[in-house]
Write a protein that holds these residues in place. Structure first.
Motif, PDB file in Angstrom:
ATOM      1  N   PRO A  75      75.819  97.438  61.801  1.00 42.85           N
ATOM      2  CA  PRO A  75      76.174  98.191  60.594  1.00 42.85           C
ATOM      3  C   PRO A  75      74.950  98.686  59.839  1.00 42.85           C
ATOM      4  CG  PRO A  75      76.605  95.826  60.350  1.00 42.85           C
ATOM      5  CD  PRO A  75      75.743  96.031  61.544  1.00 42.85           C
ATOM      6  N   PRO A  78      75.361 101.954  56.747  1.00 44.74           N
ATOM      7  CA  PRO A  78      75.615 101.523  55.377  1.00 44.74           C
ATOM      8  C   PRO A  78      74.672 100.368  55.086  1.00 44.74           C
ATOM      9  CG  PRO A  78      77.540 101.155  56.799  1.00 44.74           C
ATOM     10  CD  PRO A  78      76.390 101.525  57.675  1.00 44.74           C
ATOM     11  N   GLU A 111      85.631  92.246  67.310  1.00 46.34           N
ATOM     12  CA  GLU A 111      85.908  93.573  66.787  1.00 46.34           C
ATOM     13  C   GLU A 111      86.621  93.472  65.452  1.00 46.34           C
ATOM     14  OE1 GLU A 111      86.550  96.334  70.249  1.00 46.34           O
ATOM     15  OE2 GLU A 111      87.916  97.119  68.748  1.00 46.34           O
ATOM     16  N   LEU A 114      84.061  92.550  62.972  1.00 50.93           N
ATOM     17  CA  LEU A 114      83.206  93.671  62.615  1.00 50.93           C
ATOM     18  C   LEU A 114      83.952  94.626  61.692  1.00 50.93           C
ATOM     19  CD1 LEU A 114      80.558  95.136  62.937  1.00 50.93           C
ATOM     20  CD2 LEU A 114      81.424  96.186  65.011  1.00 50.93           C
ATOM     21  N   GLU A 115      85.243  94.828  62.014  1.00 46.65           N
ATOM     22  CA  GLU A 115      86.034  95.712  61.164  1.00 46.65           C
ATOM     23  C   GLU A 115      86.109  95.171  59.747  1.00 46.65           C
ATOM     24  OE1 GLU A 115      89.904  96.626  62.795  1.00 46.65           O
ATOM     25  OE2 GLU A 115      88.925  97.457  64.568  1.00 46.65           O
ATOM     26  N   LEU A 118      82.932  95.840  58.005  1.00 48.63           N
ATOM     27  CA  LEU A 118      82.816  97.255  57.630  1.00 48.63           C
ATOM     28  C   LEU A 118      83.751  97.591  56.486  1.00 48.63           C
ATOM     29  CD1 LEU A 118      82.518  98.835  61.157  1.00 48.63           C
ATOM     30  CD2 LEU A 118      80.738  98.611  59.443  1.00 48.63           C
ATOM     31  N   ARG A 119      84.941  96.981  56.498  1.00 49.49           N
ATOM     32  CA  ARG A 119      85.872  97.208  55.388  1.00 49.49           C
ATOM     33  C   ARG A 119      85.243  96.751  54.084  1.00 49.49           C
ATOM     34  NH1 ARG A 119      90.270  96.247  58.467  1.00 49.49           N
ATOM     35  NH2 ARG A 119      90.188  94.000  58.196  1.00 49.49           N
ATOM     36  N   ARG A 122      82.613  99.123  53.042  1.00 52.53           N
ATOM     37  CA  ARG A 122      83.183 100.359  52.507  1.00 52.53           C
ATOM     38  C   ARG A 122      83.667 100.134  51.076  1.00 52.53           C
ATOM     39  NH1 ARG A 122      88.512 102.987  54.202  1.00 52.53           N
ATOM     40  NH2 ARG A 122      88.372 101.554  55.929  1.00 52.53           N
ATOM     41  N   ARG A 124      82.535  98.047  48.972  1.00 56.33           N
ATOM     42  CA  ARG A 124      81.382  97.960  48.079  1.00 56.33           C
ATOM     43  C   ARG A 124      80.770  99.326  47.845  1.00 56.33           C
ATOM     44  NH1 ARG A 124      82.074  93.442  45.501  1.00 56.33           N
ATOM     45  NH2 ARG A 124      80.124  93.957  44.481  1.00 56.33           N
ATOM     46  N   LEU A 125      80.646 100.108  48.912  1.00 57.56           N
ATOM     47  CA  LEU A 125      79.964 101.393  48.784  1.00 57.56           C
ATOM     48  C   LEU A 125      80.777 102.389  47.987  1.00 57.56           C
ATOM     49  CD1 LEU A 125      78.279 101.916  52.226  1.00 57.56           C
ATOM     50  CD2 LEU A 125      77.183 101.608  50.025  1.00 57.56           C
ATOM     51  N   SER A 126      82.098 102.272  48.042  1.00 57.18           N
ATOM     52  CA  SER A 126      82.880 103.229  47.268  1.00 57.18           C
ATOM     53  C   SER A 126      83.287 102.645  45.925  1.00 57.18           C
ATOM     54  CB  SER A 126      84.099 103.668  48.064  1.00 57.18           C
ATOM     55  OG  SER A 126      84.796 102.538  48.522  1.00 57.18           O
ATOM     56  N   GLY A 127      82.810 101.458  45.612  1.00 58.98           N
ATOM     57  CA  GLY A 127      83.098 100.873  44.293  1.00 58.98           C
ATOM     58  C   GLY A 127      84.555 100.480  44.140  1.00 58.98           C
ATOM     59  N   ASP A 128      85.225 100.185  45.248  1.00 59.39           N
ATOM     60  CA  ASP A 128      86.653  99.939  45.215  1.00 59.39           C
ATOM     61  C   ASP A 128      86.952  98.439  45.095  1.00 59.39           C
ATOM     62  OD1 ASP A 128      89.294 100.374  45.287  1.00 59.39           O
ATOM     63  OD2 ASP A 128      89.425 100.797  47.424  1.00 59.39           O
ATOM     64  N   TYR A 129      86.600  97.852  43.987  1.00 60.48           N
ATOM     65  CA  TYR A 129      86.902  96.444  43.758  1.00 60.48           C
ATOM     66  C   TYR A 129      87.027  96.251  42.258  1.00 60.48           C
ATOM     67  CZ  TYR A 129      81.830  96.745  43.284  1.00 60.48           C
ATOM     68  OH  TYR A 129      80.574  97.142  42.943  1.00 60.48           O
TER      69      TYR A 129
ATOM     70  N   GLN B 261      79.055  99.896  40.114  1.00 59.78           N
ATOM     71  CA  GLN B 261      80.352 100.292  40.656  1.00 59.78           C
ATOM     72  C   GLN B 261      80.693 101.715  40.233  1.00 59.78           C
ATOM     73  OE1 GLN B 261      83.344  97.696  39.152  1.00 59.78           O
ATOM     74  NE2 GLN B 261      84.859  98.271  40.677  1.00 59.78           N
ATOM     75  N   ARG B 264      78.764 104.192  42.184  1.00 59.55           N
ATOM     76  CA  ARG B 264      79.308 104.376  43.531  1.00 59.55           C
ATOM     77  C   ARG B 264      80.613 105.137  43.497  1.00 59.55           C
ATOM     78  NH1 ARG B 264      78.387  98.214  45.262  1.00 59.55           N
ATOM     79  NH2 ARG B 264      76.194  98.149  44.752  1.00 59.55           N
ATOM     80  N   ARG B 265      81.440 104.870  42.501  1.00 59.20           N
ATOM     81  CA  ARG B 265      82.706 105.602  42.413  1.00 59.20           C
ATOM     82  C   ARG B 265      82.455 107.075  42.192  1.00 59.20           C
ATOM     83  NH1 ARG B 265      87.117 101.938  42.088  1.00 59.20           N
ATOM     84  NH2 ARG B 265      88.620 103.619  41.995  1.00 59.20           N
ATOM     85  N   ILE B 346      81.352 107.685  54.475  1.00 61.86           N
ATOM     86  CA  ILE B 346      81.341 106.239  54.710  1.00 61.86           C
ATOM     87  C   ILE B 346      82.293 105.901  55.849  1.00 61.86           C
ATOM     88  CG2 ILE B 346      81.874 104.002  53.691  1.00 61.86           C
ATOM     89  CD1 ILE B 346      81.054 105.170  51.001  1.00 61.86           C
ATOM     90  N   GLU B 350      81.544 104.268  59.426  1.00 58.88           N
ATOM     91  CA  GLU B 350      82.246 103.058  59.839  1.00 58.88           C
ATOM     92  C   GLU B 350      82.774 103.223  61.265  1.00 58.88           C
ATOM     93  OE1 GLU B 350      85.123 101.912  56.939  1.00 58.88           O
ATOM     94  OE2 GLU B 350      86.095 100.574  58.356  1.00 58.88           O
ATOM     95  N   VAL B 353      79.972 103.180  63.807  1.00 60.69           N
ATOM     96  CA  VAL B 353      79.455 101.830  64.068  1.00 60.69           C
ATOM     97  C   VAL B 353      80.380 101.099  65.016  1.00 60.69           C
ATOM     98  CG1 VAL B 353      79.051  99.593  63.010  1.00 60.69           C
ATOM     99  CG2 VAL B 353      78.180 101.655  61.916  1.00 60.69           C
ATOM    100  N   LEU B 354      81.687 101.215  64.765  1.00 58.41           N
ATOM    101  CA  LEU B 354      82.653 100.530  65.621  1.00 58.41           C
ATOM    102  C   LEU B 354      82.553 101.046  67.053  1.00 58.41           C
ATOM    103  CD1 LEU B 354      85.991 100.003  63.717  1.00 58.41           C
ATOM    104  CD2 LEU B 354      84.622  98.323  64.922  1.00 58.41           C
TER     105      LEU B 354
END
Lengths: 387, 361
Positions: A75, A78, A111, A114-115, A118-119, A122, A124-129, B261, B264-265, B346, B350, B353-354
Motif C-alpha cells: 500500500p 496512499p 486478500e 489487505l482489503e 486499504l479500506r 481510504r 482516513r484519507l477521505s476523512g470519513d470517520y 479530517q 481531507r474531506r 484513492i 486502492e 494495490v489489490l
C-alpha cells in the motif's frame, strides 16, 4: 520475496498435491497461524490469554513478522502506516472463521486483510470517520493505537489484570489509580487492559494535565485516544454521559517521584475527582498498578534542564540519558493491574460535593484502599521482572 | 418547539410580538444582507432598514427586496437620528467584523467594532421605541488554549482574557451590551455567540483557508473544529430578531471535525509546519493576501474550540439543520473545490494495490 521462503519452510508439511495448488496451501496455513495468534491477542478473558504465550512463543512471532513484510511494499501509494498493517490483518483475521488447509476458489485470507487495510486507509484519507466532541477518534484508537500498544502490553510487561468484574459493563464510573513510572505508560496500559480484557471492551477516558495538551503530537494523540483535560466540567460531562473515566489524582507528584519512594502514594490533589463523582453519582473504582514504578527508575532529576524545557522534571534513569534514545526503552517489569471493589456514592446527593469534610474523607478512603492493595500485591510479588 | 428554518413559523414562536421596524447593521456583508432579505420577506414586519458604510452589491440589493438601505456609519451620532426617526423597535447588530483585511486594517476594524457598537448602543438607549437588541457575537470570546475544557458553555469565561483582535473586540462589545441591558432593563438583549460559519456562499477566513490547495497546519496539533451552516446562522438571527429570547446563546452545529479530517474531506493537501516556522509562513500568506492569520487564529489552529449548544436547543428551541460535517461538505460541494486528492483517485489507487498484490502471489 520473504513470502517465498516461508512457503518453502511450511511447504514440506503438505504433500501429494499438484504443483500450482501446493503453492497456495502453505500460504493459507500460514495465515491461519497468524489468525490463531491474533484471536489470542483479542481474547477478553484471562484464561484465554494465559494460554497464549505458551504456544505462541516463537511461532506466533514468526507468523506475525511474516504477515507484515510482504504487505509493506503493497500500500505504498496512499500514506503507509507500517505498524497498523499487521494488526489490521490480525483483527480482520480474528473475525473470519478459521479455514482448513483445503484449496478453495475463495480469495485467500491475506486478500481480505489487505482489503481491510486499504479500506481503513481510504477512510482516513477521505476523512470519513467520526470524532466525538472531546476529540476521541475511535477509528484511529481501535485500528492503530491499540494494536500498536498490544505487544507492549502482552509481551513486554505481561500485564495481568485482577478484579475486572468490578468495572461495570455499562454506565459511568470513575477509575482512580496510582501514577508512576516517569512516563505515563501506566495510563496507556490501563486503557489497554479495559479495552482488551473487559467483557464489554470498555474505553477508559483519561483526564490529563494541561501540560500534556500543550505538547505537540502528545496532546494530539492523547485527545484522539480519548483523553481530555482534568477539569470538573469535562469529567462531569463524560461521567454523566455514561463513560468510564480514569484519573490519576497524584499527577506529576506521583509519576515523577524518585525511585526510592516507589509505591508510596503522594497527596491526592484537592479531591476534585471525588466531588465530580459526587455530583454525577457514579461509583469510584480504586485501581492499583504494580510494575510501572520499575519501568523507568528515576534516580535523579536535572531541575535546571527541566525548568529550561518547561517540564515538571528531567529524569535520570540507569539508562537515560546515558544510553541516549536507547534509554527510552522501558525495563520489562511484570505488571499487575487490580481493580478494587467500587465505592458506591448512592447514599450521597450532588449537594454533598460542597461538603469539604466528606470530600476529604472519601479521598482518604480511596487513597488508603489503593495503598493497601499496592502493599498486598507487592508482598505477593517475588520478582520485579518475573512476577 | 418545532424545527425551524422556514421564516414564517417564526411569528408563532415563543412570546413577544413580531417587530414592526427592524434595523440591521452590516448589510453589505453576507449575514447582515441576507438577514435583511429574510426579514423583508416577512409580511408581519412593517419596515426593514439596512445600515452599512458601503452599499451592498447589486445582487444583494435585489435580494433585499423592500428593505431600505441607509448608507450611514454607526460610529457617527447620526445613527441616533435614523433609529429615532424611523421608530426602530428591534436592532440586530450584525456588523462585527472578524478580519482586519476586509475592513481596512486592525485599527479601522477595532474602531468599527468597538466604537461603532458603543455609538449604536448609545443611540438605542436614547430611543424610547427600542424593545429588542440582538448582537451577533462569536465563540472566540472563550479563547482557545491547552487549559480549556473540551466544551464551553455560556457561563464559562476564558482562562485569560483575549489579548487582542476579534475576540477582544467581541468580549468588549458584550460587556457594553451588558451595561446597556442594566441601564435599559425594559429592552430584551440577545447575544448569539456563533462558531465559524461555512457554506456555499459565505466568505470567511476559514472558507478561504480550506480553499488553499495546500493547507498549512501546525505540526503536532490537530484542533477540533465546529462549524455552523450559513443558512442555520441566518435562521437563528432571524428568530432572535422576531421572537423574545433574552440571554446569551452559543450557536454551533452538532458534532466536530478535526482539522486534518476537514482538510481531507475538502480534498486538500495538508502541510504541517513546525510551530517556530508558523510565524514566517503566516506573515508570508498575509503578505500575499491569501489568508489572514492573526495570533488568535493561530491559537485556534493549535487547540480549536467546541461549545455546548444545550441552551440553544432547550431554551431557544433551535436545532441546527446541518451537522458540522454536513455543513462542511455542503461548503466543499458549493465551492466546487476540485479535490487535489479525490475519492476516485484513492479508490483507483486502492484497486491498483489489490491488483498488484494479487499479481505478486
Amino acid at each position: 520475496m520473504v513470502r517465498r521462503s516461508g512457503k518453502s519452510d511450511n511447504g514440506t508439511g503438505s504433500e501429494g498435491v499438484r504443483v500450482p495448488e501446493a503453492r497456495v496451501i502453505p500460504l493459507r496455513a500460514d495465515e491461519t497461524g497468524g489468525r490463531t495468534r491474533w484471536r489470542l491477542g483479542e481474547g477478553r478473558d484471562r484464561g484465554n490469554r494465559s494460554g497464549g504465550p505458551a504456544r505462541g512463543g516463537t511461532e506466533a512471532r514468526e507468523t506475525g513478522r511474516e504477515g507484515t513484510r510482504p504487505r509493506r511494499p503493497a500500500p505504498a501509494p496512499p500514506r503507509p502506516r507500517p505498524p497498523l498493517e499487521a494488526d489490521q490483518v490480525g483483527t480482520e483475521g480474528g473475525a473470519v472463521p478459521p479455514v482448513a488447509a483445503v484449496p478453495d476458489p475463495e480469495p485467500p485470507a491475506w486478500e481480505a486483510g489487505l482489503e481491510e487495510v486499504l479500506r481503513f486507509l481510504r477512510r482516513r484519507l477521505s476523512g470519513d470517520y467520526t470524532v466525538d466532541e472531546f476529540g476521541y477518534d475511535a477509528d484511529l484508537a481501535d485500528s492503530v493505537l491499540a494494536p500498536a500498544l498490544r505487544p507492549l502490553y502482552e509481551r513486554w510487561f505481561r500485564v495481568e489484570t485482577i478484579g475486572l468484574q468490578h468495572v461495570p459493563d455499562t454506565g459511568g464510573a470513575l477509575v482512580v489509580a496510582n501514577h508512576s513510572g516517569t512516563l505515563p505508560l501506566d495510563a496507556l496500559m490501563t486503557i489497554q487492559a479495559l479495552h482488551d480484557e473487559h467483557p464489554a471492551a470498555r474505553r477508559l477516558r483519561l483526564l490529563g494535565a494541561d501540560l500534556m495538551f500543550r505538547l505537540p503530537l502528545v496532546g494530539e494523540l492523547a485527545r484522539k485516544n480519548g483523553a481530555t483535560l482534568a477539569c470538573n466540567a469535562d469529567a462531569e460531562r463524560l461521567m454523566s454521559s455514561g463513560e468510564l473515566v480514569g484519573v490519576f489524582p497524584e499527577g506529576f507528584k506521583g509519576i515523577g517521584k524518585p525511585f526510592k519512594d516507589r509505591y508510596k502514594l503522594q497527596r491526592f490533589g484537592r479531591g476534585g475527582f471525588v466531588s465530580a463523582a459526587l455530583r454525577t453519582g457514579v461509583p469510584i473504582i480504586p485501581c492499583s498498578i504494580v510494575g510501572a514504578e520499575e519501568t523507568y527508575p528515576k534516580i535523579g532529576d536535572i531541575a535546571p534542564l527541566a525548568r529550561l524545557l518547561g517540564a515538571p522534571y528531567f529524569p535520570i534513569t540507569p539508562t537515560f540519558p546515558l544510553l541516549g534514545p536507547l534509554g527510552l526503552v522501558p525495563l520489562p517489569s511484570k505488571w499487575y493491574i487490580e481493580f478494587g471493589e467500587p465505592i458506591s456514592l448512592d447514599a450521597y446527593t450532588p449537594a454533598d460535593a460542597e461538603d469539604p469534610m466528606l470530600v476529604f474523607n472519601l479521598t482518604d478512603q480511596v487513597r488508603e484502599t489503593i495503598q493497601h492493595t499496592l502493599y498486598r500485591l507487592l508482598s505477593q510479588r517475588r520478582n520485579v521482572f518475573l512476577g | 418547539m418545532t424545527r425551524t428554518g422556514s421564516p414564517h413559523d417564526a411569528d408563532r414562536g415563543s412570546g413577544g410580538a413580531a417587530p414592526s421596524v427592524v434595523l440591521v447593521t452590516g448589510v453589505s456583508r453576507f449575514l447582515g444582507g441576507n438577514l435583511a432579505a429574510r426579514l423583508a420577506a416577512n409580511p408581519a414586519i412593517e419596515r426593514v432598514l439596512g445600515v452599512d458604510t458601503v452599499p451592498p452589491s447589486r445582487e444583494m440589493l435585489r435580494r433585499m427586496g423592500r428593505a431600505e438601505f441607509v448608507r450611514a456609519d454607526i460610529r457617527n451620532p447620526l445613527i441616533a437620528k435614523v433609529i429615532s426617526g424611523a421608530g426602530v423597535d428591534t436592532v440586530v447588530h450584525a456588523a462585527l467584523s472578524a478580519g482586519p483585511g476586509s475592513s481596512g486594517g486592525r485599527t479601522a476594524m477595532k474602531e468599527m467594532n468597538v466604537i461603532g457598537t458603543m455609538q449604536l448602543l448609545a443611540a438605542c438607549q436614547k430611543s424610547e421605541r427600542v424593545r429588542r437588541v440582538v448582537l451577533k457575537s462569536t465563540t472566540a470570546v472563550y479563547g482557545s488554549g491547552s487549559r480549556d475544557p473540551a466544551l464551553f458553555d455560556e457561563s464559562m469565561t476564558p482562562k485569560d482574557l483575549p489579548s487582542g483582535g476579534y475576540a477582544k473586540d467581541a468580549a468588549e462589545i458584550e460587556g457594553y451590551l451588558r451595561g446597556f441591558a442594566r441601564r435599559r432593563p425594559d429592552v430584551t438583549t440577545t447575544v448569539l455567540r456563533f462558531c465559524n460559519y461555512v457554506g456555499p456562499r459565505i466568505e470567511t477566513v476559514l472558507t478561504r483557508y480550506f480553499a488553499l490547495p495546500v493547507v498549512p497546519t501546525i505540526l503536532g496539533f490537530d484542533p477540533r473544529l465546529q462549524f455552523l451552516h450559513e443558512e442555520d446562522a441566518l435562521a437563528v438571527l432571524e428568530r432572535a430578531a422576531v421572537e423574545e429570547h433574552p440571554g446569551v446563546y452559543n450557536v454551533a452545529a452538532d458534532g466536530v471535525l478535526m482539522l486534518s479530517q476537514a482538510v481531507r474531506r475538502a480534498g486538500r493537501v495538508q502541510v504541517a509546519v513546525p510551530a517556530p516556522l508558523v510565524g514566517p509562513v503566516g506573515r508570508f500568506l498575509r503578505g500575499a493576501r491569501v489568508v489572514d492569520y492573526s495570533p488568535e487564529q493561530m491559537r485556534f489552529l493549535n487547540f480549536g474550540r467546541v461549545v455546548d449548544t444545550t441552551r440553544l436547543k432547550e431554551r431557544f428551541g433551535f436545532h441546527p439543520r446541518w451537522t458540522t460535517v454536513q455543513a462542511f461538505d455542503d461548503y466543499v460541494r458549493g465551492r466546487a473545490l476540485r479535490p487535489v486528492l479525490g475519492a476516485e483517485r484513492i479508490e483507483a489507487a486502492e484497486r491498483a494495490v489489490l491488483q498488484a498484490a494479487r499479481m505478486l502471489h
